[in-house]
Design a protein around this motif. Structure first.
Motif, PDB file in Angstrom:
ATOM      1  N   LEU A   1      42.975   1.879   9.609  1.00  0.00           N
ATOM      2  CA  LEU A   1      43.580   0.755  10.326  1.00  0.00           C
ATOM      3  C   LEU A   1      42.538  -0.331  10.609  1.00  0.00           C
ATOM      4  O   LEU A   1      42.805  -1.518  10.416  1.00  0.00           O
ATOM      5  N   LYS A   2      41.339   0.079  11.026  1.00  0.00           N
ATOM      6  CA  LYS A   2      40.279  -0.892  11.302  1.00  0.00           C
ATOM      7  C   LYS A   2      39.860  -1.598  10.019  1.00  0.00           C
ATOM      8  O   LYS A   2      39.670  -2.816  10.000  1.00  0.00           O
ATOM      9  N   VAL A   3      39.717  -0.850   8.942  1.00  0.00           N
ATOM     10  CA  VAL A   3      39.328  -1.442   7.656  1.00  0.00           C
ATOM     11  C   VAL A   3      40.391  -2.444   7.204  1.00  0.00           C
ATOM     12  O   VAL A   3      40.062  -3.550   6.758  1.00  0.00           O
ATOM     13  N   ALA A   4      41.650  -2.081   7.341  1.00  0.00           N
ATOM     14  CA  ALA A   4      42.732  -2.990   6.946  1.00  0.00           C
ATOM     15  C   ALA A   4      42.690  -4.272   7.776  1.00  0.00           C
ATOM     16  O   ALA A   4      42.890  -5.372   7.243  1.00  0.00           O
ATOM     17  N   GLU A   5      42.436  -4.152   9.074  1.00  0.00           N
ATOM     18  CA  GLU A   5      42.362  -5.328   9.948  1.00  0.00           C
ATOM     19  C   GLU A   5      41.183  -6.228   9.557  1.00  0.00           C
ATOM     20  O   GLU A   5      41.315  -7.451   9.494  1.00  0.00           O
ATOM     21  N   LEU A   6      40.043  -5.617   9.262  1.00  0.00           N
ATOM     22  CA  LEU A   6      38.876  -6.392   8.849  1.00  0.00           C
ATOM     23  C   LEU A   6      39.142  -7.114   7.533  1.00  0.00           C
ATOM     24  O   LEU A   6      38.780  -8.280   7.366  1.00  0.00           O
ATOM     25  N   LYS A   7      39.772  -6.430   6.605  1.00  0.00           N
ATOM     26  CA  LYS A   7      40.094  -7.041   5.314  1.00  0.00           C
ATOM     27  C   LYS A   7      41.080  -8.194   5.488  1.00  0.00           C
ATOM     28  O   LYS A   7      40.981  -9.212   4.801  1.00  0.00           O
ATOM     29  N   ARG A   8      42.039  -8.044   6.402  1.00  0.00           N
ATOM     30  CA  ARG A   8      43.000  -9.109   6.663  1.00  0.00           C
ATOM     31  C   ARG A   8      42.285 -10.350   7.202  1.00  0.00           C
ATOM     32  O   ARG A   8      42.534 -11.479   6.768  1.00  0.00           O
ATOM     33  N   LYS A   9      41.361 -10.130   8.148  1.00  0.00           N
ATOM     34  CA  LYS A   9      40.597 -11.247   8.713  1.00  0.00           C
ATOM     35  C   LYS A   9      39.747 -11.916   7.634  1.00  0.00           C
ATOM     36  O   LYS A   9      39.645 -13.149   7.581  1.00  0.00           O
ATOM     37  N   LYS A  10      39.147 -11.099   6.778  1.00  0.00           N
ATOM     38  CA  LYS A  10      38.311 -11.640   5.703  1.00  0.00           C
ATOM     39  C   LYS A  10      39.146 -12.490   4.750  1.00  0.00           C
ATOM     40  O   LYS A  10      38.729 -13.573   4.340  1.00  0.00           O
ATOM     41  N   LEU A  11      40.357 -12.028   4.433  1.00  0.00           N
ATOM     42  CA  LEU A  11      41.246 -12.784   3.554  1.00  0.00           C
ATOM     43  C   LEU A  11      41.676 -14.098   4.194  1.00  0.00           C
ATOM     44  O   LEU A  11      41.744 -15.138   3.528  1.00  0.00           O
TER      45      LEU A  11
END
Length: 62
Positions: free
Chosen positions: A33-43
């Motif tokens: 979940l944290k990785v997905a959130e970080l990737k979303r912010k990066k995108l």
């Protein structure tokens, strides 16, 4: 803040998120979940960067 300075700050934040993603992934207790959130912010940052850079390019053409 100038447009160029804003772009540089977004690039810095984008790189920091990439490093945080890699760090989180290398952790044995990595939260998907944290990785997905970080990737979303990066995108989101990438999209904003592309919009700004596209805007700069179109202004220099006209």
């Amino acid at each position: 803040m100038s447009l160029q300075a804003h772009i540089m700050e977004l690039k810095r934040r984008h790189q920091a998120l990439e490093e945080e993603i890699q760090s989180t992934l290398s952790s044995p207790s990595a939260s998907t979940l944290k990785v997905a959130e970080l990737k979303r912010k990066k995108l989101q940052l990438k999209d904003e960067l592309e919009q700004l850079q596209h805007g700069m390019a179109s202004k220099s053409i006209h």
